[in-house]
Enzyme design. Structure first.
Site, PDB file in Angstrom:
ATOM      1  N   PHE A 125      -6.596  -1.778   3.824  1.00 52.69           N
ATOM      2  CA  PHE A 125      -7.427  -2.977   3.775  1.00 52.69           C
ATOM      3  C   PHE A 125      -7.024  -4.018   4.811  1.00 52.69           C
ATOM      4  O   PHE A 125      -7.827  -4.883   5.190  1.00 52.69           O
ATOM      5  CB  PHE A 125      -7.384  -3.596   2.368  1.00 52.69           C
ATOM      6  CG  PHE A 125      -6.174  -4.444   2.090  1.00 52.69           C
ATOM      7  CD1 PHE A 125      -6.232  -5.819   2.263  1.00 52.69           C
ATOM      8  CD2 PHE A 125      -4.987  -3.884   1.645  1.00 52.69           C
ATOM      9  CE1 PHE A 125      -5.124  -6.616   1.996  1.00 52.69           C
ATOM     10  CE2 PHE A 125      -3.886  -4.665   1.376  1.00 52.69           C
ATOM     11  CZ  PHE A 125      -3.945  -6.041   1.558  1.00 52.69           C
ATOM     12  N   LYS A 126      -5.795  -3.937   5.320  1.00 57.40           N
ATOM     13  CA  LYS A 126      -5.348  -4.908   6.314  1.00 57.40           C
ATOM     14  C   LYS A 126      -6.215  -4.865   7.582  1.00 57.40           C
ATOM     15  O   LYS A 126      -6.319  -5.865   8.295  1.00 57.40           O
ATOM     16  CB  LYS A 126      -3.885  -4.650   6.685  1.00 57.40           C
ATOM     17  CG  LYS A 126      -2.905  -4.656   5.505  1.00 57.40           C
ATOM     18  CD  LYS A 126      -2.769  -6.030   4.906  1.00 57.40           C
ATOM     19  CE  LYS A 126      -1.842  -6.026   3.681  1.00 57.40           C
ATOM     20  NZ  LYS A 126      -0.445  -5.842   3.997  1.00 57.40           N
ATOM     21  N   ASP A 127      -6.843  -3.719   7.860  1.00 60.60           N
ATOM     22  CA  ASP A 127      -7.718  -3.631   9.032  1.00 60.60           C
ATOM     23  C   ASP A 127      -8.869  -4.631   8.951  1.00 60.60           C
ATOM     24  O   ASP A 127      -9.355  -5.120   9.979  1.00 60.60           O
ATOM     25  CB  ASP A 127      -8.316  -2.225   9.158  1.00 60.60           C
ATOM     26  CG  ASP A 127      -7.297  -1.178   9.572  1.00 60.60           C
ATOM     27  OD1 ASP A 127      -6.435  -1.495  10.404  1.00 60.60           O
ATOM     28  OD2 ASP A 127      -7.373  -0.051   9.059  1.00 60.60           O
ATOM     29  N   THR A 158       0.546  -3.771   6.835  1.00 61.15           N
ATOM     30  CA  THR A 158       0.301  -4.871   7.770  1.00 61.15           C
ATOM     31  C   THR A 158       0.714  -4.486   9.181  1.00 61.15           C
ATOM     32  O   THR A 158       0.009  -4.762  10.154  1.00 61.15           O
ATOM     33  CB  THR A 158       1.070  -6.133   7.345  1.00 61.15           C
ATOM     34  OG1 THR A 158       0.513  -6.631   6.129  1.00 61.15           O
ATOM     35  CG2 THR A 158       0.977  -7.225   8.399  1.00 61.15           C
TER      36      THR A 158
END
Length: 482
Positions: A125-127, A158
């Protein structure tokens, strides 16, 4: 829109979005927040419901970044949020949705669903925020002719998201700290196999909190920070958090038909950045019923929401678990929420916050605890290794969906907070391929891998090992900085 620090709100001149974009921590060690949260009207909610992800991102982020010309910002969001970038979708999902909603089924009288946030280049999800940050950094640096040395800390996701977002960008070098031997084999290979000359991986002999403390210590040295143009991409950077606000709105629209409906979100939490974005969305007026903070065995945040006591652990007290991206015992973004909890009274906030250093903890009274639950809508849950194995098995058997270990922690906590008639959306953290060792333990077979990642662990790796020492990291930066 202007910004100030949680620790110097009454004393420092407010700054603009571009002023703080490259800075990370404020000079006084605090975290930046807007002077007020922009409010979303009912008309805007209705108008936004049918927008593409890129156009929705533009509408939300422009409220926080009004010093970027609208045409420039819109071009950036349309360039970043494309199906070509977010292509790692599961069967039956549309890459053009960017964050498709997958309904698992009906449980506890309501809908249980996953918001797919892991379709980007590093499968986490960091993308969703980092790809935007990379484009914003490049835009800001091109305008000023400056360069930037990014210093970050990662417990797994991250770091790879930042490196893939920054690789090859002009004027940027990345120095990423990670706890030596504490990431999954996939996460480690994803970072350490990068050979780009502007990427430096530093394996720190310690835990994530040691690495994060080094980043904060460097950021709290104004002279060094200025001389070597140090910036951050951890969620202490405000732009990271505000970019994540977007998918709460997108998830809400996907799960509802009208704006008088409410939804709840469960968020696997480590550094509190992801769920802090949900708090901000709720403060803006998004109809959110509950924000459920899911933790693993490192349950500092769950303890806080259950008891009102916040007790960050020492490095040796942080457990290495099978959901390693959540192996964090001092959640940086928690400061932003507590500042809001105290009504943005800087003096009262500081009197409480300093107790962490002087006494090791602070405890809120019952009135404050009631506000957290009733006014801010927070709840929490905890998961163990056996819990996540059981959840992975159950979701696979019941729905034919394989989830990663962190998302399993979220599902476990979500099931404990279901309310009839209010859809529960669990934010997916990563694709299960990143944690295939545990998936194989749970299911007896390896996790499915998207095309292109089949031989990742066999690639040559490039990294340096450093002690958990701020001066050693500073010396490394000086030697290799732009």
């Amino acid at each position: 829109m202007k910004y100030f620090s949680t620790r110097g709100a009454a004393h420092a001149a407010p700054k603009s979005f571009l002023d703080i974009l490259l800075a990370g921590l404020a000079d006084d060690g605090g975290l930046y927040l807007p002077t007020e949260y922009p409010q979303v009207t009912a008309a805007e909610l209705s108008a936004w419901r049918g927008l593409s992800y890129a156009d929705l991102a533009f509408e939300i982020i422009r409220k926080f970044a009004d010093d970027i010309p609208a045409d420039d910002l819109h071009a950036i969001t349309r360039r970043v949020y494309t199906p070509e970038v977010y292509r790692n979708v599961r069967d039956g999902e549309n890459a053009a949705d960017i964050t498709p909603l997958r309904v698992l089924g009906e449980e506890g009288g309501t809908t249980l669903a996953l918001l797919a946030l892991s379709n980007g280049p590093t499968l986490a999800f960091k993308d969703m925020a980092m790809q935007l940050i990379g484009a914003l950094f490049e835009y800001a640096l091109a305008r000023t002719g400056q360069h930037l040395n990014i210093l970050g800390a990662t417990s797994g996701d991250t770091g790879s998201a930042a490196e893939y977002a920054m690789r090859g960008r002009k004027g940027v070098k990345v120095f990423m700290l990670s706890p030596k031997g504490k990431m999954s084999a996939f996460q480690t290979a994803q970072m350490f196999s990068l050979q780009d000359p502007n990427i430096f991986n530093l394996a720190v002999e310690g835990v994530f909190d040691d690495a994060q403390d080094i980043v904060k210590a460097v950021s709290n040295d104004p002279a060094f920070k200025a001389k070597w143009a140090i910036g951050t991409v951890n969620s202490i950077n405000w732009a990271r958090v505000v970019a994540q606000v977007v998918y709460y709105f997108k998830g809400y629209f996907a799960a509802t038909k009208a704006n008088d409906e409410r939804v709840s979100f469960t968020v696997p939490s480590g550094n509190f950045g992801n769920i802090c974005a949900g708090h901000i969305a709720r403060m803006m007026g998004l109809p959110v019923a509950r924000l459920v903070c899911a933790t693993n065995e490192n349950d500092v945040l769950d303890e806080f929401f259950r008891t009102g006591s916040y007790r960050p652990r020492k490095g040796a007290e942080t457990w290495h678990t099978s959901s390693p991206s959540m192996d964090i015992s001092k959640a940086s973004n928690f400061e932003r929420f507590v500042f809001d909890l105290f009504g943005r009274d800087a003096d009262e906030f500081r009197r409480t916050w300093v107790k962490i250093d002087s006494e090791g903890s602070f405890t809120l009274d019952e009135e404050m605890r009631a506000r957290i639950r009733d006014e801010f809508g927070f709840a929490s849950g905890r998961s163990s290794h056996e819990d996540r194995l059981a959840t992975i098995r159950d979701i696979d058997a019941r729905y034919g969906v394989v989830v990663d270990t962190h998302t399993a922690d979220g599902i476990k906590a979500a099931r404990e907070q279901l309310e009839p008639g209010i859809p529960m959306i669990v934010l997916e953290t990563a694709l299960p391929a990143k944690f295939t060792e545990t998936i194989e333990q749970a299911l007896g077979r390896p996790a499915p891998r998207p095309q292109g990642f089949e031989h990742l662990e066999g690639l040559p790796q490039r990294f340096d090992v450093l002690p958990a020492d701020t001066e050693a990291v500073k010396a490394y930066i000086v030697k290799h900085a732009t």
